[in-house]
Scaffold this active site. Structure first.
Site, PDB file in Angstrom:
ATOM      1  N   ASP A 209       0.659  -1.151   0.066  1.00 33.60           N
ATOM      2  CA  ASP A 209      -0.462  -0.071   0.176  1.00 33.60           C
ATOM      3  C   ASP A 209       0.927   1.198  -0.353  1.00 33.60           C
ATOM      4  O   ASP A 209       1.947   0.993   0.274  1.00 33.60           O
ATOM      5  CB  ASP A 209      -1.113   0.207   0.977  1.00 33.60           C
ATOM      6  CG  ASP A 209      -0.322   0.201   2.863  1.00 33.60           C
ATOM      7  OD1 ASP A 209       0.861   0.352   2.642  1.00 33.60           O
ATOM      8  OD2 ASP A 209      -0.746   0.548   3.687  1.00 33.60           O
ATOM      9  N   ASP A 211       1.975   4.741   1.869  1.00 26.75           N
ATOM     10  CA  ASP A 211       2.216   4.715   3.158  1.00 26.75           C
ATOM     11  C   ASP A 211       1.092   5.846   4.090  1.00 26.75           C
ATOM     12  O   ASP A 211       0.560   6.381   2.156  1.00 26.75           O
ATOM     13  CB  ASP A 211       3.091   5.067   4.088  1.00 26.75           C
ATOM     14  CG  ASP A 211       3.987   4.897   5.615  1.00 26.75           C
ATOM     15  OD1 ASP A 211       3.585   4.354   5.896  1.00 26.75           O
ATOM     16  OD2 ASP A 211       4.266   5.914   6.234  1.00 26.75           O
TER      17      ASP A 211
END
Length: 292
Positions: A209, A211
């Site tokens: 993902d 951050d």
């Protein structure tokens, strides 16, 4: 060079998938630093001996701060491992490093502070660490990724935080301002210990993902966000496994020794004649050829 044996250390997701590289013999190993994260599987990939280790243990019960890094690296070394291909989930700090891509980082910023980071508590040993990842192994991974269906980023700085909590937004923005590409929790002190053990070590990082510097879409509630991240872990894990499969025979084909494999030659500052006999005996698997 002497016979190559490749250690494969898995992080989030990959630990459970290591068996996909082939069945083998389970080996329990004792070390001067306790037991490793779990049993090590000895198997073969493309005819090359490999040692498979799940970093977080069976059931992913060890958080990044409690992983027995010294025992893990010592156990691999004692079994004859010469090269380590590691992987681990990370958050991306760069727009262009998208989830499900792979990254072969070349630098690290170490922010950990709770983990024993050396084998040498009883003497002064200072290994060179300007380049924390083995350039030979990094080149192997790059070559193995030729024509790979998933984008592989060559280079990038990995910030290793203590955790187990994730970053605050301010920390995430700070790490971006440093020019870092990845944030994770597991590469340190693993890479440092591999250098002390004179093992070649390189990492395949798995962005799952962005951050927290990048807001998540408003349409994703927490449950759907976790579901998406887990999906990214699964996809990135499969990509990493395929890259490792391709890399292992290329590692075995290396025909020149690497400087990582003599990292201790000029690193021992202590007077070896003054080392206690029990210290010499304990460290012999690593220091033996330098003790006379």
């Amino acid at each position: 060079m002497s016979r190559v044996m490749v250690g494969v250390i898995g992080g989030t997701g990959l630990g459970e998938a290591l068996g996909a590289l082939g069945g083998g013999e389970l080996r329990e190993v004792d070390t001067p630093y306790g037991r490793p994260s779990g049993p090590i599987t000895l198997a073969e990939v493309a005819g090359v001996p490999v040692a498979l280790l799940a970093r977080h243990g069976e059931g992913h019960l060890k958080n990044p701060s409690t992983v027995p890094y010294r025992a893990n690296i010592w156990a691999l070394k004692s079994l004859g491992v010469t090269h380590v291909l590691a992987s681990g989930a990370v958050g991306s700090l760069r727009e262009e490093v998208a989830p499900r891509h792979l990254v072969i980082p070349d630098q690290v910023i170490d922010k950990t502070h709770r983990r024993p980071g050396t084998f040498f508590d009883d003497l002064a040993v200072h290994v060179e660490f300007a380049n924390p990842f083995c350039s030979t192994l990094r080149n192997v991974l790059v070559k193995a990724g030729t024509g790979f269906p998933t984008r592989i980023h060559q280079g990038g700085t990995y910030v290793c935080m203590e955790g187990p909590q994730f970053s605050t937004r301010a920390e995430s923005e700070l790490h971006r301002s440093w020019g870092a590409s990845l944030i994770g929790m597991t590469v340190m002190p693993e890479a440092k210990l591999a250098r002390e053990a004179e093992l070649c070590y390189a990492l395949v990082a798995l962005p799952t993902d962005y951050d927290c510097w990048k807001p998540h879409p408003a349409s994703l509630d927490q449950a759907r966000l976790i579901e998406e991240i887990l999906g990214n872990v699964k996809a990135a894990t499969q990509n990493a496994l395929e890259l490792v499969r391709r890399a292992v025979p290329l590692v075995a084909a290396l025909d020149k020794p690497c400087s990582c494999q003599s990292a201790l030659a000029l690193a021992i500052w202590s007077d070896r004649s003054r080392l206690a006999p029990d210290v010499k005996e304990r460290l012999r698997p690593i220091l033996g050829r330098y003790l006379g």
